[in-house]
Design an enzyme around this catalytic site. Structure first.
Site, short mmCIF file in Angstrom:
data_model
loop_
_atom_site.label_atom_id
_atom_site.label_comp_id
_atom_site.label_asym_id
_atom_site.label_seq_id
_atom_site.Cartn_x
_atom_site.Cartn_y
_atom_site.Cartn_z
N SER A 139 6.82 -1.44 2.39
CA SER A 139 5.71 -1.46 1.43
C SER A 139 6.11 -1.88 0.02
O SER A 139 5.26 -2.28 -0.76
CB SER A 139 5.05 -0.09 1.38
OG SER A 139 5.97 0.86 0.93
N LYS B 215 -5.15 3.59 5.75
CA LYS B 215 -4.98 2.33 5.02
C LYS B 215 -5.98 1.31 5.59
O LYS B 215 -7.16 1.39 5.29
CB LYS B 215 -3.52 1.87 5.08
CG LYS B 215 -2.55 2.89 4.46
CD LYS B 215 -1.16 2.32 4.27
CE LYS B 215 -0.09 3.37 4.02
NZ LYS B 215 -0.25 4.22 2.83
N HIS C 264 1.81 -0.35 7.24
CA HIS C 264 1.45 -1.57 6.50
C HIS C 264 1.37 -2.77 7.44
O HIS C 264 1.67 -3.90 7.04
CB HIS C 264 2.43 -1.80 5.35
CG HIS C 264 2.36 -0.72 4.33
ND1 HIS C 264 1.40 -0.68 3.34
CD2 HIS C 264 3.09 0.41 4.20
CE1 HIS C 264 1.57 0.41 2.62
NE2 HIS C 264 2.58 1.10 3.12
N1 PLP Z 1 4.64 5.45 6.28
C1 PLP Z 1 4.50 4.46 5.39
C2 PLP Z 1 5.34 3.22 5.55
C3 PLP Z 1 3.60 4.58 4.31
O1 PLP Z 1 3.47 3.59 3.41
C4 PLP Z 1 2.84 5.76 4.20
C5 PLP Z 1 1.88 5.96 3.09
O2 PLP Z 1 2.11 5.66 1.96
C6 PLP Z 1 3.01 6.77 5.16
C7 PLP Z 1 3.91 6.58 6.18
C8 PLP Z 1 2.19 8.01 5.11
O3 PLP Z 1 0.91 7.73 5.57
P1 PLP Z 1 -0.27 8.77 5.32
O4 PLP Z 1 -0.91 8.40 4.02
O5 PLP Z 1 -1.17 8.62 6.50
O6 PLP Z 1 0.36 10.12 5.26
#
Ligand code: PLP
Length: 378
Positions: free
Chosen positions: A166, A225, A194
């Site tokens: 990200s 997302k 992502h």
């Molecule tokens: N994994 C990644 C790569 C993320 O970017 C995010 C959120 O920022 C998460 C996990 C966590 O996701 P959630 O918002 O559903 O807890």
């Protein structure tokens, strides 16, 4: 140190155009993970209202006591079908899915091999398990191979990586990772937060994009997302693994069920994506427009073909003053600097959505060009 984070208050729905509390209207938003623009899609909102009315505000229970409704089972089935996997399990967030999987799956006899730039929730999930831990250099296949050789002494090996990272908008070399996993008898886990909904010809994710859907064993992803943006996460993969998680994964066992309205949003988002890949493709065209115009203007954009477009600036102060100045021109973007990204690699991260118009994108590029010239970045 200039790293204190403040939160900007939005007074409208999530979308390409925002109203900020305190007056800023018509702000063009380039910093949500709303890749497909489904967060405020009318059909997604209607599905949430219908689920709320039919199934209530919430379950006041964890899943295994009295918190499983037909819509939870339907959504799990739909997620598994979307990813072409055997089964799926819902969590309150992908953070929870990542927190729950490693401890449930791996014992002190096993090993986990993790990319050094994996998301914080993967790092925390790995911290919670008692397996032997190996950290390989970011996307470095030589280093992964060396670590896999070292890890042959353990009972089971799991390679864990973000599908798309990200902060850089770069995509894990899954073909090579899967080849190494095959050679050294390891399982592959990917976090697709992502990627789900928009990478690959049908938006299935990085594994579809790179042609390894049958080689990746476990996928964790988010409903918060691209898939409607409400909240929630999941694991999808082999049925015995999902059965095990229902018995042993602590964030699943000891936390409330997903609220029906949230389930309704995600379920409708998946329906829209399974009906047609037009939304995912329109996002890809917009991403291409932004990346090529910014590169032509003289900026360096990290990553490739991903709607996360980090405009690399180097200096932390420059990233922060340029982001402020962009907002003065009606463009909402965020600067990132150390410790979120390495020292000397400060950037402004721009995220493209299917619901940005070509005009929105062109206005963003124009503002970057003006502000970049003003601050000596061009
Ligand atoms: N994994 C990644 C790569 C993320 O970017 C995010 C959120 O920022 C998460 C996990 C966590 O996701 P959630 O918002 O559903 O807890």
């Amino acid at each position: 140190a200039g790293t204190w984070k403040s939160e900007r208050v939005i007074a409208s729905r999530q979308g390409p155009h925002l109203l900020l509390a305190g007056g800023g209207a018509g702000i063009i938003n380039f910093c949500a993970n709303n890749y497909l623009g489904l967060s405020s899609h009318p059909e997604v909102i209607r599905a949430a209202v219908e689920a709320l009315e039919k199934f209530g505000a919430g379950l006041s229970s964890v899943r295994f006591i009295c918190g499983t409704q037909s819509i939870h089972k339907d959504l799990e089935e739909k997620i598994a079908r979307f990813h072409q996997r055997e089964d799926a399990i819902l969590y309150a967030s992908c953070f929870d899915a990542n927190a729950g999987i490693f401890e449930a799956l791996l014992t002190p006899e096993d090993a986990v091999l993790s990319d050094e730039l994996n998301h914080a929730s993967i790092i925390d999930g790995i911290r919670l398990c008692k397996a032997n831990k190996y950290r390989y250099k970011h996307m470095d296949m030589q280093d992964l191979e060396a670590k896999l050789k070292e890890a042959q002494k353990h009972r089971l090996r799991l390679v864990a990586t973000d599908g798309a990272f990200s902060m850089d908008g770069d995509i894990a070399p899954l073909r090579e990772i899967c080849q190494l996993a095959q050679k050294y008898d390891a399982l592959v886990f990917i976090d697709e937060c992502h990627a789900t909904g928009f990478l690959g010809p049908n938006g299935r994710g990085t594994d579809e994009l790179l042609g390894v859907m049958d080689k990746v064993t476990i996928i964790n992803s988010t409903l918060g997302k691209a898939l409607g943006g409400a909240a929630g996460g999941y694991t999808t993969g082999p049925k015995p693994l999902i059965d095990l998680l229902r018995q042993r994964s602590r964030p699943y066992l000891f936390s409330n069920s997903l609220p029906p309205a949230v389930v309704g949003c995600a379920s409708k988002a998946l329906d829209l994506l399974m009906e047609s890949n037009a939304i995912a493709q329109s996002m890809a065209a917009k991403t291409q427009r932004f990346r090529s115009k910014m590169t032509a203007a003289g900026f360096t954009i990290s990553g490739k073909d991903h709607p996360i477009c980090p405009v690399m600036l180097g200096d932390a102060r420059l990233a922060s003053v340029m982001a402020e100045d962009m907002l003065n021109r009606g463009i909402y973007v965020i600067g990132f600097s150390y410790p979120v990204v390495p020292k000397g690699k400060a950037r402004i991260r721009v995220q493209i959505s299917a619901v940005h118009s070509d005009e929105d994108i062109d206005r963003c590029v124009e503002a970057f060009t003006e502000v970049g010239r003003k601050h000596g970045a061009l």
